[in-house]
Design a protein around this motif. Structure first.
Motif, PDB file in Angstrom:
ATOM      1  N   ARG A   1     -31.181 -34.710   9.269  1.00 27.01           N
ATOM      2  CA  ARG A   1     -32.028 -35.128   8.146  1.00 27.01           C
ATOM      3  C   ARG A   1     -33.429 -35.542   8.645  1.00 27.01           C
ATOM      4  NH1 ARG A   1     -29.141 -35.662   3.453  1.00 27.01           N
ATOM      5  NH2 ARG A   1     -26.871 -35.876   3.645  1.00 27.01           N
ATOM      6  N   ALA A   2     -33.463 -36.163   9.811  1.00 28.22           N
ATOM      7  CA  ALA A   2     -34.766 -36.571  10.361  1.00 28.22           C
ATOM      8  C   ALA A   2     -35.617 -35.354  10.676  1.00 28.22           C
ATOM      9  CB  ALA A   2     -34.546 -37.409  11.621  1.00 28.22           C
ATOM     10  N   GLN A   3     -35.004 -34.315  11.260  1.00 29.87           N
ATOM     11  CA  GLN A   3     -35.777 -33.116  11.574  1.00 29.87           C
ATOM     12  C   GLN A   3     -36.277 -32.443  10.299  1.00 29.87           C
ATOM     13  OE1 GLN A   3     -33.672 -30.179  13.895  1.00 29.87           O
ATOM     14  NE2 GLN A   3     -35.386 -28.734  13.899  1.00 29.87           N
ATOM     15  N   ALA A   4     -35.399 -32.390   9.277  1.00 36.62           N
ATOM     16  CA  ALA A   4     -35.817 -31.795   8.011  1.00 36.62           C
ATOM     17  C   ALA A   4     -36.982 -32.588   7.411  1.00 36.62           C
ATOM     18  CB  ALA A   4     -34.634 -31.750   7.040  1.00 36.62           C
ATOM     19  N   ALA A   5     -36.898 -33.918   7.498  1.00 44.18           N
ATOM     20  CA  ALA A   5     -37.991 -34.742   6.962  1.00 44.18           C
ATOM     21  C   ALA A   5     -39.270 -34.533   7.758  1.00 44.18           C
ATOM     22  CB  ALA A   5     -37.581 -36.220   6.994  1.00 44.18           C
ATOM     23  N   GLU A   6     -39.164 -34.461   9.063  1.00 39.39           N
ATOM     24  CA  GLU A   6     -40.332 -34.265   9.912  1.00 39.39           C
ATOM     25  C   GLU A   6     -40.994 -32.928   9.599  1.00 39.39           C
ATOM     26  OE1 GLU A   6     -43.125 -35.225  12.929  1.00 39.39           O
ATOM     27  OE2 GLU A   6     -41.671 -36.435  11.827  1.00 39.39           O
ATOM     28  N   GLU A   7     -40.170 -31.884   9.447  1.00 37.22           N
ATOM     29  CA  GLU A   7     -40.734 -30.564   9.146  1.00 37.22           C
ATOM     30  C   GLU A   7     -41.343 -30.520   7.753  1.00 37.22           C
ATOM     31  OE1 GLU A   7     -37.569 -27.816   9.832  1.00 37.22           O
ATOM     32  OE2 GLU A   7     -37.639 -28.008  12.019  1.00 37.22           O
ATOM     33  N   ALA A   8     -40.866 -31.402   6.860  1.00 38.84           N
ATOM     34  CA  ALA A   8     -41.427 -31.474   5.506  1.00 38.84           C
ATOM     35  C   ALA A   8     -42.632 -32.399   5.440  1.00 38.84           C
ATOM     36  CB  ALA A   8     -40.357 -31.945   4.516  1.00 38.84           C
ATOM     37  N   GLY A   9     -43.025 -32.971   6.577  1.00 42.68           N
ATOM     38  CA  GLY A   9     -44.191 -33.837   6.636  1.00 42.68           C
ATOM     39  C   GLY A   9     -43.899 -35.294   6.345  1.00 42.68           C
ATOM     40  N   ASP A  10     -42.658 -35.684   6.228  1.00 45.61           N
ATOM     41  CA  ASP A  10     -42.299 -37.077   5.933  1.00 45.61           C
ATOM     42  C   ASP A  10     -41.950 -37.782   7.241  1.00 45.61           C
ATOM     43  OD1 ASP A  10     -41.440 -39.465   4.952  1.00 45.61           O
ATOM     44  OD2 ASP A  10     -39.899 -38.654   3.612  1.00 45.61           O
ATOM     45  N   SER A  11     -42.978 -38.126   8.025  1.00 41.72           N
ATOM     46  CA  SER A  11     -42.754 -38.735   9.343  1.00 41.72           C
ATOM     47  C   SER A  11     -42.125 -40.111   9.246  1.00 41.72           C
ATOM     48  CB  SER A  11     -44.084 -38.822  10.099  1.00 41.72           C
ATOM     49  OG  SER A  11     -44.586 -37.532  10.368  1.00 41.72           O
ATOM     50  N   ALA A  12     -42.421 -40.865   8.202  1.00 41.34           N
ATOM     51  CA  ALA A  12     -41.861 -42.217   8.059  1.00 41.34           C
ATOM     52  C   ALA A  12     -40.343 -42.147   7.926  1.00 41.34           C
ATOM     53  CB  ALA A  12     -42.475 -42.921   6.853  1.00 41.34           C
ATOM     54  N   THR A  13     -39.868 -41.209   7.093  1.00 46.36           N
ATOM     55  CA  THR A  13     -38.422 -41.057   6.927  1.00 46.36           C
ATOM     56  C   THR A  13     -37.781 -40.582   8.229  1.00 46.36           C
ATOM     57  OG1 THR A  13     -38.643 -40.593   4.575  1.00 46.36           O
ATOM     58  CG2 THR A  13     -36.630 -39.823   5.661  1.00 46.36           C
ATOM     59  N   ALA A  14     -38.446 -39.642   8.890  1.00 42.21           N
ATOM     60  CA  ALA A  14     -37.919 -39.137  10.159  1.00 42.21           C
ATOM     61  C   ALA A  14     -37.824 -40.270  11.177  1.00 42.21           C
ATOM     62  CB  ALA A  14     -38.816 -38.027  10.688  1.00 42.21           C
ATOM     63  N   HIS A  15     -38.890 -41.108  11.233  1.00 43.27           N
ATOM     64  CA  HIS A  15     -38.904 -42.235  12.178  1.00 43.27           C
ATOM     65  C   HIS A  15     -37.740 -43.187  11.879  1.00 43.27           C
ATOM     66  CE1 HIS A  15     -40.226 -45.922  14.171  1.00 43.27           C
ATOM     67  NE2 HIS A  15     -41.023 -45.165  14.940  1.00 43.27           N
ATOM     68  N   ARG A  16     -37.540 -43.486  10.602  1.00 39.05           N
ATOM     69  CA  ARG A  16     -36.475 -44.415  10.218  1.00 39.05           C
ATOM     70  C   ARG A  16     -35.095 -43.848  10.559  1.00 39.05           C
ATOM     71  NH1 ARG A  16     -33.706 -44.148   5.730  1.00 39.05           N
ATOM     72  NH2 ARG A  16     -35.270 -42.836   4.720  1.00 39.05           N
ATOM     73  N   LEU A  17     -34.899 -42.561  10.312  1.00 41.85           N
ATOM     74  CA  LEU A  17     -33.595 -41.947  10.580  1.00 41.85           C
ATOM     75  C   LEU A  17     -33.313 -41.868  12.082  1.00 41.85           C
ATOM     76  CD1 LEU A  17     -33.685 -39.085   7.907  1.00 41.85           C
ATOM     77  CD2 LEU A  17     -32.084 -41.027   7.968  1.00 41.85           C
TER      78      LEU A  17
END
Length: 892
Positions: A750-766
């Motif tokens: 999920r973090a990688q998917a968020a990072e690729e979607a531009g949601d770095s905050a979610t990726a960082h949290r996950l």
């Protein structure tokens, strides 16, 4: 004391000087202390015991022919500073007058008695009581005691002589120390001497040579052998002195002395000549017949011996043989056994004198033992007679067929049936044959034998319930080997019903039967993906009372539970269970069964997830000796998948696919095995640059298998299919039972998917949450497999701190050179106790076991117990490894 006489003979003429009452000259050789041969071994422990015996008036050296009694007494007597009167007793000394004449002459020869008031007996059959009283008085007046050694005292059979000897011994006081060297119990009231503390006894057990003494004896015969070879010879001879000497003489003439001493045929040796001449031929015809017949038995009681002879006189004969030290050993409670060499020789003599009788004797023994409830011996004698129906019938009727499946080394029941030929037989024989074949993973023959048994038992009477229950047990084993859940469930239901028809005492007697049933059922449920039902059955067995009978099913159940924990993502819990199972299997002496194999496979899989690749390979190598052929599918799949995952990590994609194929080769497929095999195949396609094929391989993976689903989601994401990846994660049925190995991978996807979607905050949290969960388990592979996207995140200050010490920003990702494994700290399996930490700290200071014990005020054995526990918990075998691993874990 009154005069003793054997008849009304008149007065005799005075005895001529230098002659005994019969008028025969004294034989001076009977007064001489025997010379010791050049190969004599002086055993200091026995000499010291005889020295201590001087504190008591009477010493008894009691042992069989050739036990070394005479030479021991002679060696000791020759070194005494006291006067020693030695007399070798002969058959003619049965006359009291002759016996006492020789005793008096022996005292004169030793200089312990001057010519004087005592005089000599004049009549062979009688002794004047005044002579005995005077003799006792003269001895009592001595300043220093005289030691009188009566060798071969068993040749004295006249009760009046024993009575007279007791009189002299009592009234001689401290002036006489009497040593009786005998094969039999003397007629003296020994119980009174024991009660008064006036008797020292050295008997067969103490006379027996130790392995170290045997080494010395063999060296004097020119043989240099290790203590292990001497110990085997001592076990076979029971430390019997003449047996050792004769064996050494024969071995000296052999090209391979060590092999000869290990394998010589007793019946063809000089030992046979000695025992036949010294023991057997001196017995009555009835006693010889008894000895020959009981030679087929490991142990016997009078009733069993009577069953073999057809007579009723065994009890007095056995008591007499034991009292005479005629190589019949008393085991207690009226049970006896023959000396091993004597038994071998008698069996050979039996075949020569009574050819063809031996099988019948085994049959008679089996019948009596079965009626008396001695199952192992019943089976042994039934097998020796070749009566397989009787042997198998006893085993099955006792509900003991599970003993063929428990793998306990001390239980040689399975070995007893190893020579059973194939062919028709009763239902019990077919059941035993099926058990042996299924235990060897020979599924085809095992099922054929099981079907033959079931056909013969169709429409069974209530008295065949034990056989039917045995069928149900073997059905669950067959179901386990084929992975067929429906067959296992039917067999388990049948077993539940049949248990009500079996006598309760049989069920209580054989706890291995329900333990094996539940283990097989739990294994099949695990294979079928019914994890919670499998856990219930396996947990019941793992918590069963300890004992040799249930050791194997308990260990197998714990190993299967470890696999369940691993499949659900609980690495630490899986490792702890697996380590405990493997350790217990080793302590119980179990071979590397499927259970202990599973334990090592779980440890290997955990090691892969922690990126401890060398350890993983070593553990897989240890399981390479698992039985080949048709086998339990669970360990087969476990080994295939652990091997495949290790090969993937090493970049050998094609080899990984080939290895994983074994996980699904079977009659019945397993959802988790098939899912993991699909993940391995897909990962291999992706590694080789075929994303479409990788995605296609994952079609069979669903959310019902969380561990497979999250790995499949990671592959889908890497293949450029983020929607499919998230859908797969959303479909996972966790039910709160998944551990970090699942949740960490899911969070990273999920973090990688968020990072690729531009949601770095979610990726960082996950990623932060994943690091927290993974750190407790030292779970490294998900981060190492994540790819380049994770490196910038791990470089941030907050995440770097979470990864410090076990996973740093410099940790390798795909395409980078991995660091040496030694820099990665493995997870400690369980916490060390306070005392274990104390011991470990002192171990690091190079203190010896004795020094640690003294420093902690513990016994050496207690320290050794703590060390074994520390080694087990740290998964090491040596001191240095324990210290190094403890430092890696920051325990020191």
């Amino acid at each position: 004391m009154a005069e003793t006489s054997s008849g009304g003979e008149g007065p005799r003429a005075p005895v001529a000087p230098g002659t005994d009452p019969l008028g025969d000259p004294f034989l001076r050789s009977r007064f001489a202390i025997p010379a010791r041969p050049a190969t004599f071994v002086r055993r200091q422990r026995l000499v010291e015991h005889l020295d201590q015996a001087l504190r008591t008036p009477l010493t008894l050296l009691n042992g069989s022919a050739g036990a070394g009694k005479t030479l021991l007494a002679a060696d000791w007597a020759a070194g005494l500073r006291l006067p020693v009167a030695w007399l070798s007793v002969e058959e003619g000394d049965r006359h009291p007058g002759v016996f006492w004449a020789y005793v008096v002459q022996a005292l004169h020869a030793a200089g312990a008695l001057e010519s004087g008031p005592a005089g000599f007996p004049a009549d062979p059959p009688r002794v004047d009581s005044r002579l005995l009283a005077t003799l006792a008085a003269e001895l009592n007046d001595r300043d220093r005691p005289v030691v009188v050694v009566l060798d071969d005292y068993d040749r004295v059979s006249a009760p009046e002589i024993a009575e007279q000897l007791e009189f002299v011994l009592h009234h001689a006081g401290r002036g006489l120390h009497l040593v009786l060297v005998t094969r039999t119990e003397p007629l003296l009231p020994l119980h009174r001497y024991r009660a008064a503390g006036e008797l020292t006894e050295i008997r067969a057990a103490e006379l027996a040579f130790t392995p170290e003494e045997a080494v010395t004896l063999l060296e004097l015969h020119g043989l240099s052998l290790p203590v292990s070879a001497a110990r085997a010879l001592v076990d076979r001879t029971r430390g019997w002195a003449v047996g050792l000497r004769l064996s050494a003489l024969a071995a000296r003439e052999n090209a391979d002395p060590e092999l000869y001493l290990k394998e010589f045929e007793a019946e063809r040796s000089t030992i046979a000549d000695f025992l036949l001449a010294e023991v057997l031929k001196g017995q009555t015809e009835e006693t010889q017949d008894l000895l020959l017949r009981v030679s087929v038995l490991e142990r016997f009681c009078p009733e069993l011996a009577n069953a073999l002879t057809g007579r009723t006189d065994a009890e007095p004969l056995l008591v007499g043989l034991h009292r005479a030290n005629a190589f019949v050993e008393h085991l207690g409670r009226s049970w006896y056994r023959l000396h091993p060499l004597f038994g071998e020789i008698l069996r050979a003599h039996l075949r020569m004198r009574l050819p063809g009788l031996e099988p019948e004797l085994h049959r008679r023994a089996a019948r009596w033992l079965r009626s008396a409830g001695f199952l192992p011996e019943t089976v042994a004698h039934g097998a020796a007679a070749g009566d397989w129906d009787a042997a198998a019938g006893a085993l099955v009727d006792d509900l003991a067929i599970g003993r063929l499946l428990t793998g306990v080394p001390s239980d040689d029941m399975a070995q007893l049936f190893s020579t059973m030929a194939s062919g028709a037989g009763g239902p019990e024989t077919e059941l035993v044959r099926a058990a042996r074949e299924l235990a060897r993973y020979d599924l085809d023959h095992g099922l054929a034998s099981l079907r033959h048994a079931e056909e013969q038992l169709a429409g069974h009477a209530p008295d065949r319930a034990a056989a039917q229950l045995s069928c149900a047990l073997l059905e669950t084993l067959a179901a386990r080997l084929t992975g067929c859940l429906s067959r296992a469930e039917r067999a388990a239901e049948a077993a539940d019903a049949l248990r009500r028809e079996v006598p309760r005492h049989l069920l209580d007697k054989h706890p291995e039967l329900p333990a094996l049933l539940l283990t097989h059922l739990g294994s099949v449920r695990l294979w079928a993906g019914r994890f919670e039902e499998a856990r219930a059955a396996l947990t019941a067995v793992a918590g069963a009372p300890e004992g040799a009978a249930t050791a194997m099913p308990r260990e197998e159940s714990r190993s299967h539970l470890a696999l369940l924990d691993y499949l659900n993502g609980w690495l630490g819990r899986a490792e702890r269970r697996a380590l405990a199972a493997v350790s217990e299997a080793e302590q119980d002496g179990l071979s590397q069964s499927s259970g202990s194999g599973i334990g090592r496979l779980v440890l290997a899989a955990v090691a892969v997830d922690r990126h401890e690749l060398d350890r993983a390979q070593a553990l897989l190598d240890e399981t390479a000796e698992l039985p080949a052929g048709t086998r339990d599918p669970v360990p087969r799949a476990g080994r295939a998948l652990a091997t495949a995952r290790l090969l993937l990590v090493k970049g050998r994609a094609r080899a990984a696919v080939e290895a994983s194929d074994a996980a699904v080769s079977g009659a019945v497929s397993s959802p988790w095995a098939a899912g993991h095999e699909a993940v391995v195949t897909s990962a291999a396609h992706l590694a080789e640059g075929r994303p479409d094929e990788a995605a296609e391989a994952l079609r069979s993976v669903s959310g019902d298998q969380p561990a497979c689903a999250v790995e499949a989601a990671a592959i889908q994401l890497a293949a450029g299919r983020p929607e499919e990846a998230i859908d797969l994660l959303d479909s996972i049925h966790t039910q709160g039972g998944t551990g970090p190995a699942v949740t960490v991978r899911a969070a990273l996807v999920r973090a990688q998917a968020a990072e690729e979607a531009g949601d770095s905050a979610t990726a960082h949290r996950l990623v932060a949450r994943a690091l927290l969960d993974a750190r407790r388990e030292r779970l490294r592979r998900p981060f190492l497999d994540a790819g380049a996207w994770i490196r910038p995140l791990l470089a941030t200050a907050a995440l770097h701190e979470l990864a410090a010490g076990w996973l740093t920003p410099g940790s390798p990702v795909h395409g980078e050179r991995p660091r040496p494994e030694s820099s990665l700290s493995p997870l400690v399996a369980v916490e060390l106790s306070g005392r274990e930490r104390d011991v470990l700290e002192r171990l690091a200071r190079m203190m010896s076991t004795e020094e640690i014990a003294a420093d902690l005020y513990l016994s050496v054995n207690t320290v050794k117990t703590h060390l074994k526990s520390v080694y087990r918990k740290l998964a090491v075998n040596r001191r240095g490894d324990a210290v190094r691993r403890a430092r890696d874990l920051r325990l020191l």
